[in-house]
Design a protein around this motif. Structure first.
Motif, PDB file in Angstrom:
ATOM      1  N   ALA A 216       0.831  -1.207   0.000  1.00 14.58           N
ATOM      2  CA  ALA A 216       0.000   0.000   0.000  1.00 14.58           C
ATOM      3  C   ALA A 216       0.863   1.253   0.000  1.00 14.58           C
ATOM      4  O   ALA A 216       0.547   2.250  -0.664  1.00 14.58           O
ATOM      5  CB  ALA A 216      -0.920  -0.004   1.219  1.00 14.58           C
ATOM      6  N   THR A 217       1.965   1.215   0.731  1.00 12.78           N
ATOM      7  CA  THR A 217       2.886   2.350   0.763  1.00 12.78           C
ATOM      8  C   THR A 217       3.460   2.621  -0.618  1.00 12.78           C
ATOM      9  O   THR A 217       3.534   3.761  -1.074  1.00 12.78           O
ATOM     10  CB  THR A 217       4.030   2.083   1.754  1.00 12.78           C
ATOM     11  N   ILE A 218       3.866   1.544  -1.308  1.00 16.05           N
ATOM     12  CA  ILE A 218       4.437   1.697  -2.646  1.00 16.05           C
ATOM     13  C   ILE A 218       3.380   2.183  -3.628  1.00 16.05           C
ATOM     14  O   ILE A 218       3.641   3.037  -4.481  1.00 16.05           O
ATOM     15  CB  ILE A 218       5.052   0.364  -3.109  1.00 16.05           C
ATOM     16  N   GLU A 219       2.170   1.655  -3.499  1.00 16.23           N
ATOM     17  CA  GLU A 219       1.104   2.087  -4.401  1.00 16.23           C
ATOM     18  C   GLU A 219       0.750   3.551  -4.185  1.00 16.23           C
ATOM     19  O   GLU A 219       0.342   4.243  -5.124  1.00 16.23           O
ATOM     20  CB  GLU A 219      -0.122   1.193  -4.211  1.00 16.23           C
ATOM     21  N   SER A 220       0.929   4.056  -2.965  1.00 12.35           N
ATOM     22  CA  SER A 220       0.694   5.481  -2.735  1.00 12.35           C
ATOM     23  C   SER A 220       1.732   6.316  -3.480  1.00 12.35           C
ATOM     24  O   SER A 220       1.439   7.411  -3.958  1.00 12.35           O
ATOM     25  CB  SER A 220       0.731   5.798  -1.237  1.00 12.35           C
ATOM     26  N   SER A 221       2.953   5.776  -3.598  1.00 18.53           N
ATOM     27  CA  SER A 221       3.970   6.467  -4.392  1.00 18.53           C
ATOM     28  C   SER A 221       3.609   6.443  -5.870  1.00 18.53           C
ATOM     29  O   SER A 221       3.893   7.390  -6.599  1.00 18.53           O
ATOM     30  CB  SER A 221       5.344   5.811  -4.178  1.00 18.53           C
ATOM     31  N   SER A 222       2.977   5.350  -6.313  1.00 22.75           N
ATOM     32  CA  SER A 222       2.530   5.271  -7.703  1.00 22.75           C
ATOM     33  C   SER A 222       1.524   6.375  -8.007  1.00 22.75           C
ATOM     34  O   SER A 222       1.622   7.068  -9.026  1.00 22.75           O
ATOM     35  CB  SER A 222       1.898   3.901  -7.962  1.00 22.75           C
ATOM     36  N   LEU A 223       0.563   6.564  -7.101  1.00 23.70           N
ATOM     37  CA  LEU A 223      -0.440   7.614  -7.301  1.00 23.70           C
ATOM     38  C   LEU A 223       0.212   8.994  -7.281  1.00 23.70           C
ATOM     39  O   LEU A 223      -0.129   9.867  -8.095  1.00 23.70           O
ATOM     40  CB  LEU A 223      -1.513   7.517  -6.214  1.00 23.70           C
ATOM     41  N   ALA A 224       1.151   9.192  -6.366  1.00 27.34           N
ATOM     42  CA  ALA A 224       1.854  10.482  -6.306  1.00 27.34           C
ATOM     43  C   ALA A 224       2.632  10.742  -7.592  1.00 27.34           C
ATOM     44  O   ALA A 224       2.688  11.873  -8.082  1.00 27.34           O
ATOM     45  CB  ALA A 224       2.792  10.504  -5.103  1.00 27.34           C
ATOM     46  N   PHE A 225       3.226   9.674  -8.147  1.00 29.22           N
ATOM     47  CA  PHE A 225       3.981   9.813  -9.388  1.00 29.22           C
ATOM     48  C   PHE A 225       3.055  10.214 -10.537  1.00 29.22           C
ATOM     49  O   PHE A 225       3.360  11.127 -11.316  1.00 29.22           O
ATOM     50  CB  PHE A 225       4.677   8.491  -9.715  1.00 29.22           C
ATOM     51  N   VAL A 226       1.910   9.537 -10.652  1.00 33.08           N
ATOM     52  CA  VAL A 226       0.966   9.864 -11.720  1.00 33.08           C
ATOM     53  C   VAL A 226       0.471  11.301 -11.567  1.00 33.08           C
ATOM     54  O   VAL A 226       0.372  12.051 -12.544  1.00 33.08           O
ATOM     55  CB  VAL A 226      -0.217   8.873 -11.716  1.00 33.08           C
ATOM     56  N   ARG A 227       0.162  11.717 -10.334  1.00 31.39           N
ATOM     57  CA  ARG A 227      -0.259  13.101 -10.106  1.00 31.39           C
ATOM     58  C   ARG A 227       0.810  14.076 -10.566  1.00 31.39           C
ATOM     59  O   ARG A 227       0.513  15.111 -11.170  1.00 31.39           O
ATOM     60  CB  ARG A 227      -0.544  13.312  -8.615  1.00 31.39           C
ATOM     61  N   ASP A 228       2.065  13.748 -10.273  1.00 36.66           N
ATOM     62  CA  ASP A 228       3.161  14.627 -10.671  1.00 36.66           C
ATOM     63  C   ASP A 228       3.228  14.754 -12.192  1.00 36.66           C
ATOM     64  O   ASP A 228       3.399  15.853 -12.733  1.00 36.66           O
ATOM     65  CB  ASP A 228       4.483  14.070 -10.125  1.00 36.66           C
ATOM     66  N   VAL A 229       3.089  13.620 -12.894  1.00 36.39           N
ATOM     67  CA  VAL A 229       3.119  13.632 -14.360  1.00 36.39           C
ATOM     68  C   VAL A 229       1.961  14.468 -14.899  1.00 36.39           C
ATOM     69  O   VAL A 229       2.136  15.309 -15.795  1.00 36.39           O
ATOM     70  CB  VAL A 229       3.063  12.195 -14.911  1.00 36.39           C
ATOM     71  N   LEU A 230       0.765  14.268 -14.362  1.00 31.49           N
ATOM     72  CA  LEU A 230      -0.398  15.013 -14.843  1.00 31.49           C
ATOM     73  C   LEU A 230      -0.258  16.504 -14.584  1.00 31.49           C
ATOM     74  O   LEU A 230      -0.668  17.333 -15.403  1.00 31.49           O
ATOM     75  CB  LEU A 230      -1.676  14.483 -14.191  1.00 31.49           C
ATOM     76  N   HIS A 231       0.326  16.854 -13.446  1.00 31.83           N
ATOM     77  CA  HIS A 231       0.550  18.275 -13.156  1.00 31.83           C
ATOM     78  C   HIS A 231       1.525  18.890 -14.158  1.00 31.83           C
ATOM     79  O   HIS A 231       1.363  20.042 -14.573  1.00 31.83           O
ATOM     80  CB  HIS A 231       1.078  18.446 -11.732  1.00 31.83           C
ATOM     81  N   ARG A 232       2.545  18.130 -14.535  1.00 25.88           N
ATOM     82  CA  ARG A 232       3.504  18.635 -15.524  1.00 25.88           C
ATOM     83  C   ARG A 232       2.814  18.890 -16.855  1.00 25.88           C
ATOM     84  O   ARG A 232       3.065  19.897 -17.515  1.00 25.88           O
ATOM     85  CB  ARG A 232       4.663  17.641 -15.680  1.00 25.88           C
ATOM     86  N   VAL A 233       1.955  17.965 -17.239  1.00 24.59           N
ATOM     87  CA  VAL A 233       1.235  18.131 -18.505  1.00 24.59           C
ATOM     88  C   VAL A 233       0.281  19.320 -18.419  1.00 24.59           C
ATOM     89  O   VAL A 233       0.165  20.122 -19.356  1.00 24.59           O
ATOM     90  CB  VAL A 233       0.474  16.845 -18.868  1.00 24.59           C
TER      91      VAL A 233
END
Length: 746
Positions: free
Chosen positions: A569-586
């Motif tokens: 669950a901890t790692i998957e929370s990093s996955s969501l944070a990563f996707v959010r970061d990518v979407l914010h960049r776009v």
């Protein structure tokens, strides 16, 4: 007021009520100190052979009121409260249903909440728990609602009293040997045990005076760490408030065991009622902010740089050579050379002395002791955590023999499962973890420690003294030494041990997104986290399946199952944070390439158009927040994972249509016969770069273009020596790369 003035022997107080109530308590194995009659208990509930930090000190000789009417829990007038505190700590560790604290740290925290409750009661002039009423409970809750801890303890007026006394020379500011404000002494004047127990409102008053008269309260480093200032009384945190309010329930629960001073009223029937009572006026407890990815990447890369360079071995060799009679290193020439090497790597100056203080706040240089026994172990701890997905306590509890290699040469790490009651996990790890452990073992070998010691316990090669590495201090010093950049607008990020559990997720999802993690792609054979990720995912899913199958027989997950599921669950929370970061960049203007990248970009542009139109029509104040909410909702539906070779992101979600069109799964079917429908994600072992480039699931950010530019360069270089058949293959590869990437035209 004096302490208990009755006769005592060997530190044992002989007050009649205290003696009669405490001497009858039966001995428990968790008490490691001499007797329950003593006013400092050392308690230990876990196996010290498997866990590094197992002991907790319960100090009953603590302040209950500040200057000028200072009062200690051990004073005669509070003998009844001393008895309450000791019997409370005893019974809270008894087996259920009477007690509930399974580990020493939990018992210590329960004691601290009881102490704060007692301070509130005394501040209101109530001498006994028996005198508490429902009206006092209402006052307690109202104070907590209005001002949090400050509302309960009213420390701001006490701070003002101290400042007035300092100004009038009625009281001297307590100073330590370095001329700074003595924090522990100041805390006792405030009526608490530690500086971190002083409320932000009171700290503001004290700091304003100390700044005015030019006194330093704490040691300021490069980061300029300041004591937190008072902020507005925002809605209290649900978890924090619960711990303060549930003391009322605890005291009623133990009333028969505390019959010398039983609480005077019953407010709650059980803990659930406490939770329900506070839910309407508290904000839901939020997960602690993740460490920012860029700063974490920088930190990990700095740690990699140090442990993979010959500097790491040089540090150990210099410590092994020891000191001369003058206190300088015997290996002075090697130390000079080491200083030059570290500077070339971008690190601060090295002082060629075992121990040398900083000359000024701007002085970034460190001495040999700090480099050897704080910076180097901190780098190793960071690497172990980042590439094994272990928590801080698990890393700190590693034994020197924690690394194993199987018959195939794969490296495994034996590690404690936190809260697993001594259970040990065996997890596959990359060679970087072995390199870090090997360095720590060499550092320990300079002066061998007693058998049973942990990996991070040392005998100093310079002084011969025992040195137990402190992770919290080491992280702060390493972060400053590595010159981790500031977070935009928020200053320097204070890395803390509990954040190590997030490091693996950062390296797994962000490793190709930041230049500071370039070492991960250049040295991929050492730092491939796919095996570790696969192990964690499989173990968590197995634990969930096993628990589901046995749920009818056993309603609770085992500690091992909880640990495995929580780690994923901890790692998957990093996955969501990563996707959010990518979407914010776009959303900020970047364009993603690749079929999946174009689809994501289009979705974000449509969201922006929708909310921009809404804003222009209504000028709604909630517009930006609405867009943010929509972007976060999109992030939960997007799956992005970096290909291990660093040429793009994969957006494969696992639904039937996607897996049937994924290039890697179609290739796997042709080679192995395994149908795509059986897959739940990409098969990176079958995901060649050209196949990914043409796959409808690929997305690329600008930083991935470096891979394809290099690939075109390799094609040009190979053409000169290729046969006719090979040239045709190279030309086809070149055509596809140019068609799909160009110069990031996509």
């Amino acid at each position: 007021m004096s302490r208990l003035a009755l006769p005592h022997h060997n530190g044992l107080y002989a007050g009649q009520r205290h003696y009669e109530a405490i001497s009858v308590l039966p001995h428990r194995r968790w008490l490691k100190s001499g007797s329950f009659l003593e006013n400092k208990w050392i308690i230990e509930t876990e196996d010290p052979e498997t866990k590094r930090f197992t002991e907790e000190e319960i100090d009953f000789d603590v302040p209950m009121a500040g200057w000028p009417d200072q009062l200690l829990l051990t004073d005669p007038v509070l003998e009844h409260d001393l008895v309450t505190a000791k019997r409370f700590v005893f019974y809270v560790q008894e087996p259920e249903p009477l007690g509930w604290a399974r580990v020493a740290a939990s018992a210590e925290r329960e004691y601290q909440h009881l102490v704060q409750f007692t301070r509130w009661r005394l501040a209101r002039g109530i001498m006994y728990n028996a005198d508490l009423t429902k009206e006092w409970h209402a006052e307690y809750v109202d104070s907590l609602k209005e001002g949090g801890s400050e509302g309960l303890l009213q420390m701001e007026p006490q701070a003002s009293r101290l400042v007035q006394a300092f100004r009038q020379n009625a009281l001297q500011v307590p100073l330590n040997e370095n001329g700074r404000v003595d924090g522990p002494h100041l805390a006792r004047l405030m009526g608490v045990s530690h500086g971190n127990s002083i409320t932000p409102e009171a700290r503001s008053v004290l700091d304003a005076y100390f700044n005015e008269v030019g006194l330093l309260r704490t040691r300021h480093g490069r980061r300029g760490l300041q004591m937190p200032l008072a902020e507005g009384n925002e809605d209290p945190n649900e978890n924090t408030v619960y711990k303060k309010v549930v003391v009322w329930n605890h005291l009623w629960h133990f009333r028969e065991k505390l019959n010398h001073d039983p609480i005077g009223c019953k407010i709650y029937h059980n803990k659930k009622e406490v939770s329900a009572a506070i839910k309407g006026w508290t904000r839901r407890s939020e997960v602690t902010d993740d460490p920012p990815a860029y700063q974490t990447s920088w930190l990990i890369n700095a740690a990699l740089t140090l442990i993979l360079d010959e500097c790491a071995s040089d540090i150990i060799d210099i410590a092994n050579a020891g000191l001369s009679e003058r206190g300088t290193p015997h290996a002075l020439i090697a130390a000079n050379s080491l200083a030059s090497k570290l500077q070339a790597l971008g690190f601060p100056d090295l002082k060629l002395a075992f121990k040398e203080p900083r000359r000024s706040r701007e002085d970034e240089g460190i001495d040999l002791r700090t480099l050897t026994y704080e910076i180097l172990p901190a780098a190793c701890a960071i690497i172990i955590a980042a590439f094994s997905a272990r928590r801080a306590e698990e890393v700190m509890s590693l034994k020197p023999e924690c690394i194993e290699a199987d018959e195939n040469g794969n490296v495994w790490l034996k590690t404690l499962i936190e809260k697993g009651r001594g259970q040990v996990d065996r997890v596959p790890v990359p060679r970087s973890v072995k390199a870090a452990v090997d360095l720590l073992r060499k550092l320990k070998a300079i002066r061998p420690s007693p058998p049973g010691d942990f990996l991070f316990d040392f005998q100093c090669g310079f002084s011969g003294r025992k040195y137990s590495f402190d992770l919290a201090t080491g992280l702060k010093k390493f972060s400053a030494w590595a010159r981790v950049p500031e977070v935009d607008g928020d200053g320097f990020w204070p890395f803390a041990p509990h954040q190590l559990r997030k490091f693996f997720g950062v390296t797994y999802f962000w490793r190709y997104s930041f230049p500071s993690l370039i070492a991960l792609s250049l040295q991929y054979r050492h730092f491939n986290p796919e095996t570790t990720m696969g192990y964690i995912t499989t173990k968590a899913k197995d634990m969930l399946r096993i628990w589901d199958e046995s749920n009818a027989e056993k309603l609770r997950k085992s500690p091992a199952a909880k640990a495995a599921i929580d780690r994923l669950a901890t790692i998957e929370s990093s996955s969501l944070a990563f996707v959010r970061d990518v979407l914010h960049r776009v959303s900020s203007g970047e364009t993603m390439a690749g079929s999946m990248g174009k689809l994501i970009t289009l979705q974000i542009r449509e969201l922006q158009s929708q909310f921009n139109s809404s804003l222009q029509l209504s000028q709604a104040e909630g517009g930006p927040e609405g867009f943010e909410t929509a972007l976060n909702a999109l992030a939960t539906s997007v799956r992005l994972k970096a290909h291990p070779e660093g040429h793009g992101l994969c957006g494969l979600e696992g639904n039937l249509q996607d897996v049937c069109n994924a290039s890697c799964l179609l290739l796997k079917q042709r080679l192995t016969g395994v149908p795509p429908q059986a897959a739940t994600g990409p098969a990176f072992d079958f995901a060649d770069d050209i196949g990914c480039l043409q796959c409808p699931q690929q997305a690329r950010l600008p930083e991935f273009q470096n891979y394809w530019d290099d690939a075109l360069g390799e094609v040009d270089a190979a053409m000169e020596f290729a046969s006719a058949t090979q040239q045709e293959m190279l030309q086809e590869r070149q055509r596809i790369i140019l068609a799909y990437t160009g110069k990031y035209d996509a």
